[in-house]
Structure formats: C-alpha cells, structure tokens
Scaffold this active site. Structure first.
Site, PDB file in Angstrom:
ATOM      1  N   TYR A 117       0.821  -1.213   0.000  1.00  0.00           N
ATOM      2  CA  TYR A 117       0.000   0.000   0.000  1.00  0.00           C
ATOM      3  C   TYR A 117       0.853   1.261   0.000  1.00  0.00           C
ATOM      4  O   TYR A 117       1.895   1.305   0.641  1.00  0.00           O
ATOM      5  CB  TYR A 117      -0.900   0.009   1.238  1.00  0.00           C
ATOM      6  CG  TYR A 117      -1.848   1.181   1.253  1.00  0.00           C
ATOM      7  CD1 TYR A 117      -3.020   1.132   0.531  1.00  0.00           C
ATOM      8  CD2 TYR A 117      -1.540   2.342   1.945  1.00  0.00           C
ATOM      9  CE1 TYR A 117      -3.886   2.213   0.515  1.00  0.00           C
ATOM     10  CE2 TYR A 117      -2.398   3.432   1.933  1.00  0.00           C
ATOM     11  CZ  TYR A 117      -3.568   3.356   1.209  1.00  0.00           C
ATOM     12  OH  TYR A 117      -4.421   4.437   1.189  1.00  0.00           O
ATOM     13  N   TRP A 119       1.054   5.687  -1.692  1.00  0.00           N
ATOM     14  CA  TRP A 119       0.727   6.651  -2.741  1.00  0.00           C
ATOM     15  C   TRP A 119       1.839   6.845  -3.756  1.00  0.00           C
ATOM     16  O   TRP A 119       1.607   7.381  -4.823  1.00  0.00           O
ATOM     17  CB  TRP A 119       0.389   7.999  -2.093  1.00  0.00           C
ATOM     18  CG  TRP A 119      -1.048   8.105  -1.739  1.00  0.00           C
ATOM     19  CD1 TRP A 119      -1.760   7.258  -0.922  1.00  0.00           C
ATOM     20  CD2 TRP A 119      -1.973   9.088  -2.203  1.00  0.00           C
ATOM     21  NE1 TRP A 119      -3.067   7.675  -0.847  1.00  0.00           N
ATOM     22  CE2 TRP A 119      -3.224   8.793  -1.615  1.00  0.00           C
ATOM     23  CE3 TRP A 119      -1.865  10.197  -3.035  1.00  0.00           C
ATOM     24  CZ2 TRP A 119      -4.363   9.573  -1.845  1.00  0.00           C
ATOM     25  CZ3 TRP A 119      -2.995  10.971  -3.253  1.00  0.00           C
ATOM     26  CH2 TRP A 119      -4.221  10.655  -2.667  1.00  0.00           C
TER      27      TRP A 119
END
Ligand code: MGD
Ligand code: MGD
Ligand code: MO
Length: 780
Positions: A117, A119
């Site tokens: 996970y 960004w």
C-alpha cells in the site's frame, strides 16, 4: 540554463527548470489556487536522504533469510547493482519465483505479501504499486494482496452494503458544480479543509474548491463545519463552527434525526420511494426498541454540543436545500461505519436526494477530485496482469497478517484466515508512516524470511527491510500525469539528470523489475519487450482514440508530449445517483434491495446492529480509559506535505518548530499543564510515546490534541519512559485495531493519550539524512 519543462504531482501540475543548481518552479497557469506543497519538491533532487546504492541488511547477509528481531536496529551494507540483483533473484527463486509456475494448485505467490500500500508518486506508468503487482503476478503467479484503503475502509465497506460502491458514486456525481449553483446549506461533518483538497491521487490539475465556496457563499449558501478543529473550514461565507467531542458525530446526528421526527419533518415520501428499513431504525431512534429516546438532550450529553444547537441545526437543515457531507476522517476510527451510515440516514430523512445540490456526499472535503465532473475519455493505464492468488487482507491488517499466520478473523460477515507470509515486497509506500501502533509493526516485520523494498529515500520503513533498492523520483523520469475527474493530461518530462554514484545511481522501478524478471527467466513476460517510452505511447493510445472518435483534437503521442498539456472532455450525463432518483425501479442502486438501506441484513449478520447506531468506541473522551489518558489525539493529514513524502521539503520544514513536528492544544489545557508554545511535550499511552513541539491554539477544542501524520518514525528508548518517537510520528501511540469486525478498516485517526511537558534532557530530532546510514561493502 534549461527551458521550463512540464511536470505533475499529486498536489498540482507545474513547469520547472534547473537554474544555478536549484529547481525553479511555476504552477500550472490554469490552476486558480496552486498548493504550497509544490515548494517541497526542490529539496528532493539531491537530498542526503536519497538512496543512491542498493543496501542489504547486515544480519540478512551474514545469516541468510529468516525471522529476525534485528530488523529496525541492524546495520546496512551497500552493494553494487549486479550483486544486489543476483542476491535478490536467488532469494525470489528460492521462494518459488520463475517461469514454470504450477497451472493449478498452490502458487508460490500465496506466501508473498504484495499489497504494498502507498501513494508513491504521480505518473501513470511508473506508479510503483502497479509495477510491483505486475511483477509479482508475472514471477510468482500472484500475491496476497489487500483490499480497501487506509483512506476509507469502514466507510467504503458500509456504503458498499447500504448505498453502493462509494468511489464510483462519488466520482459519478458533479457535487462541486451543484454546490456552487444550488446548495443552500452545507453541513460538513469533518469540515471542508482546503489543505486536504490540494490532493488528487495522480494529480490535482485545477484547485477549484476555494472559488466554488466563494461563489456559493456569494449566492447565499451557508456552511456548517462540524469538527474539533476550527480551521477545518476556510473563513469563507462566515461558516458556523460546531466542535463536538471527537468520535461522537453519530450521537449528534441521531439528536438531529430525533428532532426531525419529533417536529414532523421526516420526508416520508422520500423514505418510501428510495429507502428500506426506516421503521426499524425509527424504533431505535424513538427508544421504542431500547428504551432510550435519542433526543437532542440525549445527544448533547454525549457530544457536548447543546441540545438547543442540535435542534437548531436540524431545523435549519429541514428548511433549506441541504447537502450533508461526511469526510473520511470520521470513519478512520473504531465503529467508523456508524457516522457515515448515520449521515446517509439523516440526509434520507431530510429527503432531498432527488434535488440538485442536496442529499448526501461522502469524502467531499477529503480528496480534491471527489465531486468534480466526470471525464468522457479513458485515462492511460498500465496493465497489472492477473493475480491468481485469491487471498487478501483488509489493508490495515498488515501487522496481524505477519504476526498471526493461520488465525481467524472476520471481514464483511465472512470468517477468513491469515496466510503464512515468507516474503514481503513493497514499492511506493511507507508502512512505518501509515500503519498504527508502530511498535507492533516492528514485531510484525521481524517475522518474514525476507523483506524487499524499493524507495527513493531511506525511511523508517527501509530501516526494517532486508534488501533496499534505490528508486528514481518522477523529476528524473518521463511519464504521463492524470487522475480520475481531473480534466487535463500532463506530459511529465524529466526535470533533472538522475544522480550517478560510480555507475550505481537509482533506477526506475520498471528497470529494476525488468532486471529481476530477466534473471528469473520471465523478462519478456514482464516487459513485453517494451521500453518505458514504448509503454507510455501504447498506454496513451486508448485516450487518443477516444478523443478522435468524439471528433476532438487527438494529437499523437509525440505531439502530445511536445504540447505538454492536453485538455480532456467532460461527460455531460446524469450520474448513477441522479438516475436512481429519477426512476429507482429502473435504475436501482447496487445494494441488496436496490435502495438506500437504513436497515441491512448483511450488517446485522456480521454482528453489528442492523441500522446505524451510537456505538461508543473504546477510546473517546467519555470512555473509562479517558480517566487514565484524558486527551483525544486527532492524528489527521498534514497541512504541509502529503503524508510522509518530502517531509524535508521547504513547506514541510517551515511548519516545524526547531525541526520538530508541532502538536496543537487548546490554551486552557496548555495553561493547566504549564505548557508554553515551543515546549517539547510527550504524548503517551500504553502503546508508546511520542515527542512533539507544543503549539497553543484556540482553534483546537478543549480535551483535544492534534498531531498530524508524516514525521519520520524514530523510536528512542528514553530514560524512565521507554520507546518514544522523538520526531513526532503519532502512529507511535495509535491503536492497531480494525474499525469493526465488519470492515477491519484503519482506526488511526482517534486515540486517547496523556500529555506532559517533557522535563528531561531533550533528545535531538533524528534528521532525515540519518535514515540513510550504511557501511560500504567495497571501500572506494
Ligand atoms: N494515524 C493515522 N495514520 C494514517 C492516517 C491517519 O489519518 N491517521 N491516514 C492514512 C492514509 S489516509 C493514508 S493514504 C496513508 C498514507 O501512507 P503512504 O501512502 O504509505 O504514505 P506516503 O508518505 O505517501 O508514502 C509513499 C512513499 O512512496 C515513496 N515513493 C515516491 N515515489 C516513488 C517511486 O517512484 N518509487 C518508489 N519505489 N517509491 C516512491 C515515497 O518516498 C514515500 O516514502 O497513511 C495512513 N495513516
Ligand atoms: N495536505 C494534505 N492533504 C491531504 C493528504 C495529505 O497527506 N496532506 N492526504 C490525502 C489523503 S490520502 C486522504 S485519504 C484524505 C483524508 O481526508 P480526511 O480523512 O477527511 O482528512 P483528515 O485531515 O485526516 O481529517 C479531516 C478532519 O476531520 C476532523 N475529525 C477527526 N475526527 C473527527 C470526528 O470524530 N468528528 C468530526 N466531526 N471531525 C473529526 C479533524 O479535525 C480533521 O482535521 O486527505 C487527502 N489530502
Ligand atoms: Mo488516504
């Protein structure tokens, strides 16, 4: 001096050039309100925290793969690319990677966690998570992945059951346009902080929120921000600010709902046509079911807002065209499903969902591209291949996955079991930023055989990995910047040369995966023989073709790159929510009943009440635990950066006090604790402690302390008090619990802590560059 080149980031597009060794930057000229976060970028180019050579952990090198509690405190050895790639390929092969995967039965990927996970950076091709997924699908046949997000776990799960898939519905609905033109009252649970709207995943091209709010205010729209922080709403249009105790919004909304009921202003026609289950909810609301009427007085005793204000807000809402929004923050907490479901229920009782500018919206104040108009063409997409491993975790269960192989847990009413993970592969995320209870995450990271990570900078996460590969940053790469509902496509040009260190500088994630895939005999399957540029041209083609099919200017890839910016057409069509409201029988919602569910059998079967309800969490100001830890920590998104990224950048550093992350508290609380602005304070609970620089502000509700996420985790054993993050990462003290047995969502926003002025010797902040410390294997 070079020319200005086009580029893009999650927080905005810009052009930039190098001048006198510094990055000179101009915001996108069509952006009405560029973000101050742009100024963080320059420092990344040659920051000493940048990784320049592959690193291998000393203990892993000496003793081989295996569980190891030294992760996090061990030293690192620098290696050249060939050595590090050969070592990694051998380890992946040992774990089953290669071209001859079983066609049926157990795949080696079932023991690989590749949820990875995070960004990473903007850019559709070099998106690190897509790259790692494609790689693991190719060489392991798949991986144990993750579902949902840290952004929204509880909220997305509950809405998927009672409303429909929230990402689709919120992206399908032109809420900002309707807010500008139609809304008369906006009630924003969690506020509408412009700082958060700076961000769209993939790139915010036009920061339009401020001008929309100004236009709406000029038209007479009123704003109510409900938040423990007064600055969660801009000073536009004289907003009303209400500060309930954190985590009590459900009670506040119930009090409003009761007022609507008691004054005969529940819109029965709307409920009949568009919802199911209201009667069962109503029995709870009135107390017929449990003997407790959820009156404004009842609500006031929980949330701390007066009964008069609660009733007054309900009256205001019922007499105007009202939009109820709820931000992600409220659901990033224990029982976080409830305020989201209750806001949907409250808006259904108001019964205006069929009117433009009214009804319910989820996440409008959280992410920049929610509620913007929809695009009419597809965006370039990098194919991730097929994951043949069906197993997954709800994303925020990473520590439990690693610590409890084989153990049972529940998710959406199902009982599942954690896999036995031997390899963790991470690229483009920072788990020692984003996860809760970081001491527990350290114990979890001690468990796998091997942890491989790609990063552009050395972080607390790379300090816990066995093999660390230095990745380039977008400023060094060619890419395409784009995001859902953002009306521009940007050519991202390399702004600088990538740093070379004796032929051994950082590499693109893609090149790295190509090199590993080659060594594993899977090269062509991974790369399809394409260079990055060839992939980009191929990924651009569907967008070009769709433009051409609509008779619009459709430059070929080269011409697009030369132009730098391409405006994309918007789709002028009724979204799913409008269609549903026009004809609910013909256009049902994707829920079991096809309607908005105010009672859900699925939720009830999962062990929660079947309707929205006030379920006190373990950590709120009214909990028994508050006697020991009397402050509610709000660990929200940082105003001055995106998460932990570029924490060393100019805007981020300007927000610190003597290099330390600030924690804000109310003047009365500060006075009582004899804390002055600038003092170093300690926040702690049973899970650990964290030091921060005190900031004193009347914007913070009494009993609340706000410490944003993103300071780099640096635990130090402080005399007398134990492990304490000296840099100010709130996840040193947050709780690693699922929001509920239904969603298992991240609950990191709210926890209980104690606060004291730190009277011991003040330990220095651990500088960003210190995370990169390593010995050289080949003395140069
Ligand atoms: N307590 C608490 N915790 C929270 C939250 C909260 O509200 N409270 N919020 C949560 C939320 S909503 C989120 S989204 C998460 C965010 O958590 P993350 O997304 O993990 O945080 P970032 O700091 O954005 O991490 C991205 C990392 O990718 C790296 N990177 C950038 N570009 C590249 C690249 O091209 N290649 C590679 N290999 N790496 C790259 C960056 O250096 C950075 O370290 O945090 C969550 N954590
Ligand atoms: N500048 C900046 N913007 C960002 C990000 C970033 O890192 N930096 N991250 C982006 C990402 S990935 C995401 S997911 C979104 C997240 O969007 P959100 O989760 O909505 O953002 P937060 O800043 O965590 O929280 C917003 C506000 O909610 C309030 N709040 C907290 N608890 C409660 C409560 O119980 N009741 C009420 N009424 N209010 C409460 C807090 O005061 C907080 O300031 O933000 C995005 N925007
Ligand atoms: Mo997020």
């Amino acid at each position: 001096m070079t020319r200005f080149r086009q580029h893009s980031s999650h927080w905005g597009a810009f052009t930039a050039r190098m001048r006198d060794g510094r990055l000179e930057l101009k915001p996108f000229d069509r952006d009405p309100d560029p973000s101050p976060l742009l100024a963080n970028l320059a420092a990344a180019i040659d920051h000493p925290a940048r990784l320049r050579r592959p690193l291998v952990r000393r203990g892993w090198l000496d003793d081989g793969p295996g569980p190891d509690p030294r992760r996090g405190s061990d030293g690192y050895v620098e290696m050249d690319w060939d050595g590090a790639l050969a070592l990694t390929a051998a380890e992946l092969r040992r774990l089953g990677a290669g071209p001859d995967l079983p066609q049926a039965g157990a795949l080696p990927g079932a023991q690989v966690f590749g949820g990875s996970y995070g960004w990473a950076s903007a850019g559709r091709f070099h998106h690190a998570q897509s790259q790692v997924h494609r790689f693991l699908n190719t060489v392991f046949g798949g991986y144990v992945g993750s579902v949902d997000t840290y952004s929204t776990g509880a909220g997305s799960v509950i809405l998927s059951l009672v409303w429909g898939p929230s990402p689709v519905l919120t992206r399908d609905h032109p809420t900002w346009r309707e807010l500008k033109d139609e809304t008369e009252l906006l009630i924003a649970f969690g506020g509408l902080p412009l700082r958060n709207l700076a961000i769209s995943p993939g790139g915010n091209s036009e920061h339009a929120a401020r001008s929309v709010l100004e236009a709406a205010a000029r038209r007479g729209c009123q704003f109510v921000s409900i938040s423990p922080l007064a600055d969660d709403v801009a000073d536009i249009g004289d907003p009303t600010r209400l500060a309930p105790r954190p985590a009590t919004d459900t009670a506040l909304m119930l009090g409003m709902a009761h007022r609507l009921h008691a004054t005969g202003r529940v819109n029965r026609a709307y409920l009949d046509r568009y919802t199911t289950g209201y009667e069962r909810f109503e029995a709870y609301l009135t107390g017929a079911a449990d003997g407790v009427a959820k009156t404004p007085e009842w609500a006031a005793s929980i949330c701390g807002i007066s009964a008069k204000d609660i009733a007054g807000l309900a009256d205001r809402a019922a007499s105007r065209r009202t939009l109820v929004t709820v931000s992600y923050a409220l659901q990033r907490a224990e029982n976080g499903e409830q305020p989201v479901w209750m806001a949907l229920t409250l808006s259904a009782m108001l019964g205006q969902g069929h009117l433009p500018g009214a009804g319910f919206c989820y996440g409008l104040g959280s992410i920049g591209n929610i509620g913007k108009d929809k695009l009419d063409v597809p965006l370039p997409t990098f194919p991730q291949g097929r994951n043949r491993v069906a197993d997954f975790i709800p994303v925020a269960r990473i520590s439990d996955l690693l610590l409890k192989p084989g153990e049972a847990y529940t998710y959406k009413g199902e009982t599942r079991h954690y896999a036995d993970i031997r390899l963790v592969y991470w690229a483009g995320g920072n788990p020692f930023h984003h996860h809760q209870d970081l001491a527990k995450l350290r114990a979890a990271f001690a468990r796998p055989d091997t942890i491989v990570m790609h990063e552009s900078v050395a972080t607390a996460s790379t300090r816990h990995a066995d093999i660390v590969f230095p990745a380039t940053i977008t400023a060094e790469r060619e890419d395409v910047g784009a995001a859902a509902n953002e009306p521009f496509l940007f050519a991202m040009e390399p702004l600088v040369e990538r740093p070379e260190t004796a032929g051994c500088g950082p590499r693109d994630d893609y090149d790295l995966f190509c090199a590993l895939a080659d060594r594993l005999g899977c090269g062509p399957a991974f790369s399809e023989g394409r260079s990055a540029g060839e992939w980009l041209a191929a990924m651009y083609e569907p967008t070009r073709a769709a433009l051409a099919a609509r008779g619009l200017a459709a430059p070929d890839y080269e011409a697009f790159r030369e132009g730098g910016v391409l405006a994309l057409p918007l789709r002028d069509e009724e979204g799913a929510i409008r269609r549903f409201h026009r004809d609910p029988a013909a256009n049902p919602l994707q829920t079991p009943s096809g309607r908005i569910e105010l009672w859900s059998d699925v939720v009830a079967a999962a062990g929660l009440p079947g309707h929205p309800a006030w379920l006190p969490p373990r950590e709120w100001l009214g909990a028994p635990q508050a006697a020991r830890h009397p402050f509610q920590l709000v660990a929200n998104q940082p105003a001055n950066r995106l998460h932990s990224q570029l924490d060393f950048g100019a805007t981020s550093m300007a927000g610190k006090t003597a290099g330390r992350e600030p924690a804000r508290l109310n003047p009365a609380d500060a006075a009582r604790l004899e804390i002055a602005a600038g003092d170093v304070i300690r926040l702690w609970n049973d899970r650990g402690g964290v030091l921060a620089a005190a900031a004193v502000s009347a914007a913070i509700a009494p009993g609340v302390v706000q410490l944003a996420t993103g300071a780099w985790y640096a635990p130090v054993d402080l005399p007398g008090v134990g492990p304490t993050c000296v840099n100010g990462n709130p996840n040193a003290v947050t709780a690693d619990i699922g929001a509920s047995p239904l969603s298992q969502g991240c609950a990191g926003q709210l926890s209980l802590v104690s606060i004291e002025k730190w009277r011991g010797a003040v330990p220095p902040v651990v500088p960003h560059a210190a995370f990169a410390a390593a010995e050289r294997s080949d003395p140069a």
